[in-house]
Scaffold this motif. Structure first.
Motif, PDB file in Angstrom:
ATOM      1  N   LEU A 116       0.824  -1.206   0.000  1.00  0.00           N
ATOM      2  CA  LEU A 116       0.000   0.000   0.000  1.00  0.00           C
ATOM      3  C   LEU A 116       0.859   1.259   0.000  1.00  0.00           C
ATOM      4  N   ILE A 117       1.946   1.256   0.751  1.00  0.00           N
ATOM      5  CA  ILE A 117       2.838   2.421   0.775  1.00  0.00           C
ATOM      6  C   ILE A 117       3.394   2.686  -0.619  1.00  0.00           C
ATOM      7  N   PHE A 118       3.869   1.654  -1.284  1.00  0.00           N
ATOM      8  CA  PHE A 118       4.453   1.846  -2.614  1.00  0.00           C
ATOM      9  C   PHE A 118       3.392   2.232  -3.645  1.00  0.00           C
ATOM     10  N   THR A 119       2.172   1.747  -3.483  1.00  0.00           N
ATOM     11  CA  THR A 119       1.102   2.136  -4.401  1.00  0.00           C
ATOM     12  C   THR A 119       0.752   3.607  -4.233  1.00  0.00           C
ATOM     13  N   CYS A 120       0.610   4.055  -2.996  1.00  0.00           N
ATOM     14  CA  CYS A 120       0.266   5.456  -2.740  1.00  0.00           C
ATOM     15  C   CYS A 120       1.371   6.408  -3.205  1.00  0.00           C
ATOM     16  N   CYS A 121       2.600   5.942  -3.234  1.00  0.00           N
ATOM     17  CA  CYS A 121       3.736   6.783  -3.623  1.00  0.00           C
ATOM     18  C   CYS A 121       4.227   6.445  -5.027  1.00  0.00           C
ATOM     19  N   HIS A 122       3.375   5.890  -5.855  1.00  0.00           N
ATOM     20  CA  HIS A 122       3.789   5.520  -7.207  1.00  0.00           C
ATOM     21  C   HIS A 122       4.184   6.769  -7.990  1.00  0.00           C
ATOM     22  N   PRO A 123       5.283   6.730  -8.742  1.00  0.00           N
ATOM     23  CA  PRO A 123       5.754   7.921  -9.464  1.00  0.00           C
ATOM     24  C   PRO A 123       4.783   8.422 -10.530  1.00  0.00           C
ATOM     25  N   SER A 189      10.909   7.606  -4.198  1.00  0.00           N
ATOM     26  CA  SER A 189       9.629   8.311  -4.143  1.00  0.00           C
ATOM     27  C   SER A 189       9.002   8.179  -2.761  1.00  0.00           C
ATOM     28  N   VAL A 190       9.059   6.985  -2.193  1.00  0.00           N
ATOM     29  CA  VAL A 190       8.479   6.752  -0.874  1.00  0.00           C
ATOM     30  C   VAL A 190       9.194   7.591   0.182  1.00  0.00           C
ATOM     31  N   LEU A 191      10.520   7.572   0.158  1.00  0.00           N
ATOM     32  CA  LEU A 191      11.293   8.329   1.148  1.00  0.00           C
ATOM     33  C   LEU A 191      11.043   9.827   0.994  1.00  0.00           C
ATOM     34  N   ARG A 192      10.918  10.296  -0.237  1.00  0.00           N
ATOM     35  CA  ARG A 192      10.671  11.724  -0.457  1.00  0.00           C
ATOM     36  C   ARG A 192       9.329  12.135   0.125  1.00  0.00           C
ATOM     37  N   VAL A 193       8.296  11.323  -0.078  1.00  0.00           N
ATOM     38  CA  VAL A 193       6.976  11.636   0.467  1.00  0.00           C
ATOM     39  C   VAL A 193       7.027  11.674   1.995  1.00  0.00           C
ATOM     40  N   ILE A 194       7.684  10.690   2.590  1.00  0.00           N
ATOM     41  CA  ILE A 194       7.779  10.658   4.052  1.00  0.00           C
ATOM     42  C   ILE A 194       8.493  11.905   4.569  1.00  0.00           C
ATOM     43  N   TYR A 195       9.573  12.304   3.903  1.00  0.00           N
ATOM     44  CA  TYR A 195      10.324  13.475   4.368  1.00  0.00           C
ATOM     45  C   TYR A 195       9.535  14.768   4.148  1.00  0.00           C
ATOM     46  N   LEU A 196       8.737  14.839   3.077  1.00  0.00           N
ATOM     47  CA  LEU A 196       7.874  16.002   2.867  1.00  0.00           C
ATOM     48  C   LEU A 196       6.866  16.132   4.006  1.00  0.00           C
ATOM     49  N   VAL A 197       6.282  15.013   4.390  1.00  0.00           N
ATOM     50  CA  VAL A 197       5.329  15.030   5.506  1.00  0.00           C
ATOM     51  C   VAL A 197       6.026  15.491   6.786  1.00  0.00           C
ATOM     52  N   PRO A 235      19.908   1.149   3.692  1.00  0.00           N
ATOM     53  CA  PRO A 235      20.576   2.221   4.431  1.00  0.00           C
ATOM     54  C   PRO A 235      19.887   3.579   4.319  1.00  0.00           C
ATOM     55  N   GLU A 236      19.319   3.908   3.151  1.00  0.00           N
ATOM     56  CA  GLU A 236      18.679   5.216   3.025  1.00  0.00           C
ATOM     57  C   GLU A 236      17.380   5.292   3.815  1.00  0.00           C
ATOM     58  N   ALA A 237      16.661   4.190   3.926  1.00  0.00           N
ATOM     59  CA  ALA A 237      15.463   4.182   4.770  1.00  0.00           C
ATOM     60  C   ALA A 237      15.863   4.355   6.236  1.00  0.00           C
ATOM     61  N   GLU A 238      16.914   3.644   6.646  1.00  0.00           N
ATOM     62  CA  GLU A 238      17.407   3.805   8.015  1.00  0.00           C
ATOM     63  C   GLU A 238      17.971   5.204   8.224  1.00  0.00           C
ATOM     64  N   GLY A 239      18.643   5.740   7.190  1.00  0.00           N
ATOM     65  CA  GLY A 239      19.202   7.081   7.305  1.00  0.00           C
ATOM     66  C   GLY A 239      18.125   8.139   7.458  1.00  0.00           C
ATOM     67  N   LEU A 240      17.034   8.011   6.696  1.00  0.00           N
ATOM     68  CA  LEU A 240      15.945   8.987   6.823  1.00  0.00           C
ATOM     69  C   LEU A 240      15.311   8.909   8.196  1.00  0.00           C
ATOM     70  N   LEU A 241      15.059   7.709   8.687  1.00  0.00           N
ATOM     71  CA  LEU A 241      14.495   7.569  10.027  1.00  0.00           C
ATOM     72  C   LEU A 241      15.428   8.191  11.056  1.00  0.00           C
ATOM     73  N   ALA A 242      16.724   7.934  10.933  1.00  0.00           N
ATOM     74  CA  ALA A 242      17.703   8.523  11.859  1.00  0.00           C
ATOM     75  C   ALA A 242      17.656  10.048  11.806  1.00  0.00           C
ATOM     76  N   LEU A 243      17.623  10.596  10.602  1.00  0.00           N
ATOM     77  CA  LEU A 243      17.607  12.048  10.442  1.00  0.00           C
ATOM     78  C   LEU A 243      16.384  12.662  11.100  1.00  0.00           C
ATOM     79  N   MET A 244      15.220  12.067  10.900  1.00  0.00           N
ATOM     80  CA  MET A 244      13.996  12.613  11.481  1.00  0.00           C
ATOM     81  C   MET A 244      13.997  12.482  13.003  1.00  0.00           C
TER      82      MET A 244
END
Length: 313
Positions: A116-123, A189-197, A235-244
């Protein structure tokens, strides 16, 4: 049923709704192939729970019970409307739902949340639509809550979500996690949406409040979910979580009571959340140690250094 029993039943179903509704909806979307039909089926299932659980008791696996109830409610709805639909199409629809019902155990349902996450964030969807649809379908925020957060009229936001769902349906966007060869590209795309939120919640672009803790909290929750559900560590998913987490750790020290921003060097560090700093530093270190990190992990490493927490060395 007495008023007291009715109240207890409502409270019980409400608690399950808060903890399980997004998982149930994700699986029903896979089974039924349509966001709106799945949402109606989910609400029908919870209404059935409100009627049956006080009498029969709460099932041992409420989530699976609700998915099954929602599936049967949808099949019943298809049959009720069969007078307007050719019998072959009705049979095909019912058989398809039955076939898709395989794999609705706990592991399958968790996979459905990732799909569902990948569908909602489809490019193929616009960035605004990706954000709105993710907050609505994955996080469960109401249309009014999302519209308020982004200072958008609720009817405008509702139309944005409707168009996004129509795009998914008409373009036959697959409800699936990308293949490994495509995962990193789609993950961006998914990481960008999460970071925008998160950014909208951490430093609101408009409105009376400088921050929206509910939005940044949802972004962190989404990132945690993504890190757990991805088939292998990214690593980028973990990196984004760490950053937030590292940014969030300083929230209470960022603003004066009148809303003015406090620069990093002037912040009261006793207000920083050390548990968030420790978790963020550990995630950043793990991402960097992979030697295949990107911008989010690098930013997290810088934020960890600025935090100067003992856990970061």
């Amino acid at each position: 049923m007495s008023d007291e029993q009715s109240g207890q039943a409502q409270a019980m179903v409400d608690a399950v709704y808060r903890s399980e509704s997004r998982r149930v909806l994700a699986t029903l979307i896979r089974l039924l192939g349509d966001f709106d039909v799945a949402e109606e089926a989910m609400h029908d299932a919870f209404r059935a729970a409100l009627e049956q659980w006080p009498r029969d008791g709460v099932p041992s696996n409420p989530r699976t019970w609700l998915v099954s109830a929602g599936r049967f409610k949808a099949i019943d709805a298809i049959r009720r409307h069969s007078r307007l639909t050719p019998l072959e199409e009705v049979a095909d629809a019912v058989e398809s739902i039955a076939a898709q019902a395989q794999g609705t155990d706990d592991d399958g349902i968790e996979d459905d949340r990732l799909r569902l996450i990948f569908t909602c964030c489809h490019p193929a969807l616009s960035p605004d639509a990706q954000v709105a649809l993710t907050l609505r379908e994955v996080c469960g925020l109401t249309t009014e809550e999302i519209a308020s957060a982004y200072l958008t009229p609720a009817p405008t936001l509702a139309q944005r979500i409707v168009r996004a769902k129509a795009k998914i349906r008409e373009a036959r966007i697959p409800y699936q996690v990308p293949a490994p060869s495509e995962l990193l590209e789609r993950l961006d795309s998914v990481l960008r949406v999460i970071y925008l939120v998160f950014n909208e919640g951490y430093s609101a672009s408009s409105g009376a409040s400088q921050t929206r803790h509910d939005l940044s909290g949802e972004a962190i929750r989404l990132a945690r979910l993504l890190v757990v559900l991805l088939p292998e560590p990214e690593p980028e998913a973990e990196g984004l979580l760490a950053l937030m987490l590292l940014h969030e750790s300083r929230r209470e020290a960022r603003n004066l009571p009148n809303g003015d921003l406090v620069l990093l060097d002037d912040q009261d560090r006793s207000l920083w959340k050390r548990e968030l700093i420790a978790e963020g530093c550990a995630l950043a270190e793990r991402a960097l140690s992979s030697h295949r990190f990107g911008a989010y992990a690098l930013q997290a490493a810088i934020a960890a250094m600025l935090a100067e927490a003992p856990e970061c060395g």
